[in-house]
Structures are given as C-alpha cells and as structure tokens.
Scaffold this motif. Structure first.
Motif, PDB file in Angstrom:
ATOM      1  N   GLN A 377     -13.699  -4.263  -6.702  1.00 57.56           N
ATOM      2  CA  GLN A 377     -13.100  -3.872  -5.292  1.00 57.56           C
ATOM      3  C   GLN A 377     -14.158  -4.124  -3.948  1.00 57.56           C
ATOM      4  O   GLN A 377     -15.431  -3.339  -4.383  1.00 57.56           O
ATOM      5  N   PRO A 378     -13.600  -4.479  -3.148  1.00 56.28           N
ATOM      6  CA  PRO A 378     -14.597  -4.601  -1.971  1.00 56.28           C
ATOM      7  C   PRO A 378     -14.830  -3.195  -1.340  1.00 56.28           C
ATOM      8  O   PRO A 378     -13.908  -2.193  -1.527  1.00 56.28           O
ATOM      9  N   ASN A 379     -15.822  -2.891  -0.616  1.00 58.40           N
ATOM     10  CA  ASN A 379     -15.902  -1.870   0.391  1.00 58.40           C
ATOM     11  C   ASN A 379     -14.612  -1.513   1.384  1.00 58.40           C
ATOM     12  O   ASN A 379     -14.113  -2.580   1.852  1.00 58.40           O
ATOM     13  N   ARG A 380     -14.161  -0.382   1.376  1.00 59.67           N
ATOM     14  CA  ARG A 380     -13.201  -0.088   2.144  1.00 59.67           C
ATOM     15  C   ARG A 380     -13.128   1.129   3.320  1.00 59.67           C
ATOM     16  O   ARG A 380     -12.391   1.520   3.997  1.00 59.67           O
ATOM     17  N   GLY A 381     -14.644   1.399   3.329  1.00 60.85           N
ATOM     18  CA  GLY A 381     -14.513   2.566   4.392  1.00 60.85           C
ATOM     19  C   GLY A 381     -14.450   3.972   3.438  1.00 60.85           C
ATOM     20  O   GLY A 381     -14.871   3.886   2.223  1.00 60.85           O
ATOM     21  N   SER A 382     -14.249   4.783   4.270  1.00 60.64           N
ATOM     22  CA  SER A 382     -14.153   6.151   3.750  1.00 60.64           C
ATOM     23  C   SER A 382     -13.119   6.316   2.687  1.00 60.64           C
ATOM     24  O   SER A 382     -11.956   5.791   3.004  1.00 60.64           O
ATOM     25  N   ASN A 383     -13.028   6.986   1.891  1.00 60.39           N
ATOM     26  CA  ASN A 383     -12.118   7.287   0.696  1.00 60.39           C
ATOM     27  C   ASN A 383     -11.009   8.033   1.644  1.00 60.39           C
ATOM     28  O   ASN A 383      -9.699   7.779   1.045  1.00 60.39           O
ATOM     29  N   SER A 384     -11.133   8.668   2.426  1.00 59.85           N
ATOM     30  CA  SER A 384      -9.988   9.659   2.897  1.00 59.85           C
ATOM     31  C   SER A 384      -9.306   8.628   3.882  1.00 59.85           C
ATOM     32  O   SER A 384      -8.173   9.046   3.896  1.00 59.85           O
ATOM     33  N   SER A 385      -9.647   7.546   4.133  1.00 53.45           N
ATOM     34  CA  SER A 385      -8.840   6.743   5.063  1.00 53.45           C
ATOM     35  C   SER A 385      -8.048   5.594   4.542  1.00 53.45           C
ATOM     36  O   SER A 385      -7.077   4.678   5.136  1.00 53.45           O
TER      37      SER A 385
END
Length: 389
Positions: A377-385
């Motif tokens: 999976q690519p980076n998606r930013g913070s987990n919370s968002s």
C-alpha cells in the motif's frame, strides 16, 4: 470502462518494490514439502499428484488475486461476507448440504463437485470483521460497549462452528479475538475488569469439565482432555494415537529415515489422520530433527514477516488485519505440533501450508495475499486521517 480504469490506477499506485516475493517463496517451499511428504505417507488411492499440483497452482493464483485487491475495498463488503460465511457455518449442521466425512462432526458442505469447510473461511472473515469494527470505532474505542460488540462479532460464527463439534477452530477464533483486543488500543480500564471476571470463570470451567456430570463437552472431547491430564491411565486408550505419534517422531532421530532408504518400516502408519492433524509425525520421521528445525524455521519466517507487516502497515486497519492473521497462523502452528508431541490434548487443527485439505490451503493462501497487499500500500498520510473509501 470507468471502473476498469479505476482498478488499473489502483493497481498502478501500489508500491511494487515492497512486494514480498520472499514470503511467497517460503510458502511455496512449504507447499512443495507438503506435497512430497503426502506422496510418501499416503497410499496411492488417497494421493493424486495431479490434484495436488492443481491445488498448489490454484493457491498461488489466490495469493496473486488477493495481493492486488485493496484490503480497504474488501472490508467495505465485510458485513455481507460475514453474514454469508456465518450462514455457511450454520448450514453444515442444519442443511442437507452438511457432510461429516464419516467422522460424526458436520464440518463440511458437500457441493458434489467439491467439499468445502466453512470454518476455515470464517477465521479470516472474523479477522477482517474485527479489524473493520475496531477501525471504525477507534475514536471512541475505550468502552465496554465496544468490547461486547467485538466479542459478539467473534462469538456468532464461533457458536455455529462449536455445535459442529469443531472445538479447535472455535478456540482459534477466540485466541484471535483476544490478541486483536489486546492490540486494538481498547485500554486496560476495559480489559482489566473483564480479565478479572473471565479468568476465574475459565478456571471454574476447567474444573467443571472434569466432572462426570458436565454437559459442555462431547464424550470424546472430555476423554481426550482427561487422557492428556492422566496419560499413564490411558496409554492404550485415548492416548494411543498420540503415543504412536511420539514414537514416530522419535524414530526419525537426527537425519530422518528418508536418507536411510524406503525399505525401512514407518511408525506413522499406526497414526490416524497423518495427512492433516498429525502430519508432524511423518514429517519428523522422514526428515528427522534437522528437517523439523528447518521446517519450523520456515514457519517462523512467515509468522515474523506477518508481525513486520503489522508494524509497517500504512494504517490502523492494515495493522489489525496483520495482527489477526499472524495470531491465527502462530497459534495453529503451535497447536498442531503440540498435539502431535502430546504437549496438548488431541484435537484437530491443520498445520498451515503443510496439512492436506483444499479449504485450508486456499484460506491460508488468501491470508498471504492479504498480507502482501498490506505491504504494498502507498503512503496515505497520518493514520488518523485515513478512511475506508
């Protein structure tokens, strides 16, 4: 057309450099070892090289397919998949499709062309359902309400598996539930009081099932537990199979009988279900201590890689799925070997990637595919968002 373009773009955005081919290689090596040991241990009437090859190719195809299906999209449909898998588990007991394979335990659905064991799929579905629930509730996870909802998610299919008299698969799901609860972040304020109540109850139940008037376990299940607790009195009774398994394992010695020639007698011929529940007996006798260490090392690599996938997952959902899968593979490996060596009571659990059984093989391959997808999976930013699309 737009849907096909969307799927192509989704596949293209994956980080293919992180695709863990070494994990696939380890799984393939174990599957080939399984095919080889089954060809030696089983009579020609019970083993088909062609069927085994088709199953292995099909398993690798399942790995590839699930490795390119985004697990977030898979979790979108988990309510439907959960209901269907639970109904299939219930159907083994309450529909004409149910089949007991002459064992007295209705664990299979007979579709004439193929016989299917729903409990193997239910294990994976419960992992996905729990991970999805924890993810969607993560902002207000620390509550007794969420604990009981998560428990109910696991218990409903477990109930139907348990009434099949498949105690071992039920225990696997409960272990997965406990591990996912511990890693979910639900908190000690919830789990502490629950543990304070549950642990004494478990101790009481362990005492209760040993009483002559107990009604929780079937007769043969109680006999196996009592035989394990008092092996000296059941050496020729319920412990006979496990004792023969130990004898088979011991006779493999350091290098195994495979190098000593095929003319030597094999002790595992006196052990039942050597193709599945007791496959560790022929493995040990043929490959010896050194071979067993190598195979355990390969299984350990898979389990360790599972935990690394959880550690490096790009979001909370992927982490929880990987934790559930690693817990399931780890426990089944420990339990299968423990039963074969008489460290645990006799109960049927397949050894991942080694035991015979199409449903078990395909479900294990499915978990590997999901793990591979989590890893690319690519980076998606913070987990919370991040949100399930």
């Amino acid at each position: 057309m737009q849907e096909r373009i969307r799927q192509w773009l989704q596949i293209k955005r994956y980080n293919w450099r992180n695709y863990d081919f070494s994990l696939v290689v380890v799984v393939l090596i174990l599957s080939l070892i399984s095919s080889y040991i089954l060809s030696i241990a089983l009579p020609d009437d019970d083993f088909s090289l062609k069927r085994q090859a088709v199953a292995l190719i099909g398993g690798l195809f399942v790995v590839f397919i699930f490795s390119i299906i985004d697990y977030h999209d898979l979790c979108l449909y988990i309510p439907i998949i959960y209901i269907l898998s639970t109904l299939m588990a219930a159907a083994t007991k309450f529909s004409p499709l149910g089949d007991d394979q002459s064992t007295g335990s209705y664990r299979w659905l007979d579709f004439k062309v193929i016989k299917f064991q729903p409990s193997e799929i239910c294990k994976i579905v419960v992992i996905l359902a729990l991970a999805t629930f924890f993810f969607r509730s993560r902002e207000h996870l620390k509550s007794f309400k969420n604990f009981f909802i998560a428990t109910a998610i696991a218990i409903v299919p477990t109930f139907f598996i348990l009434i099949q008299s498949d105690l071992s698969s039920s225990v696997v799901i409960m272990v997965v539930l406990i591990m996912m609860l511990l890693c979910s972040g639900i908190g000690r304020k919830v789990l502490g009081p629950i543990a304070a109540v549950v642990l004494p109850v478990i101790a009481f139940l362990f005492w209760y099932i040993q009483q002559p008037s107990q009604i929780l376990l079937h007769g043969y299940q109680l006999e196996r537990i009592m035989g394990w607790l008092h092996p000296e009195t059941e050496a020729l009774g319920v412990m006979y199979q496990q004792n023969n398994s130990i004898l088979s394992i011991a006779s493999g010695r350091l290098y195994g009988k495979l190098l000593e020639g095929t003319e030597m007698s094999r002790n595992y011929t006196s052990v039942d279900v050597i193709e599945s529940d007791f496959i560790w007996a022929p493995i040990s006798e043929e490959f010896g201590f050194i071979g067993c260490i190598i195979i355990l090392a390969l299984l350990s690599i898979i389990i360790i890689k599972c935990f690394f996938v959880a550690k490096n997952a790009k979001d909370y959902l992927g982490m929880m799925i990987a934790i559930g899968i690693s817990s399931m593979i780890c426990f089944q490996t420990f339990f299968n070997v423990g039963v074969a060596t008489s460290l645990l009571p006799n109960t049927g659990l397949p050894l991942p990637f080694l035991s015979n059984g199409l449903t078990s093989l395909l479900s294990n391959m499915m978990t590997i595919g999901i793990l591979l997808n989590i890893g690319i999976q690519p980076n998606r930013g913070s987990n919370s968002s991040f949100e399930i699309r």
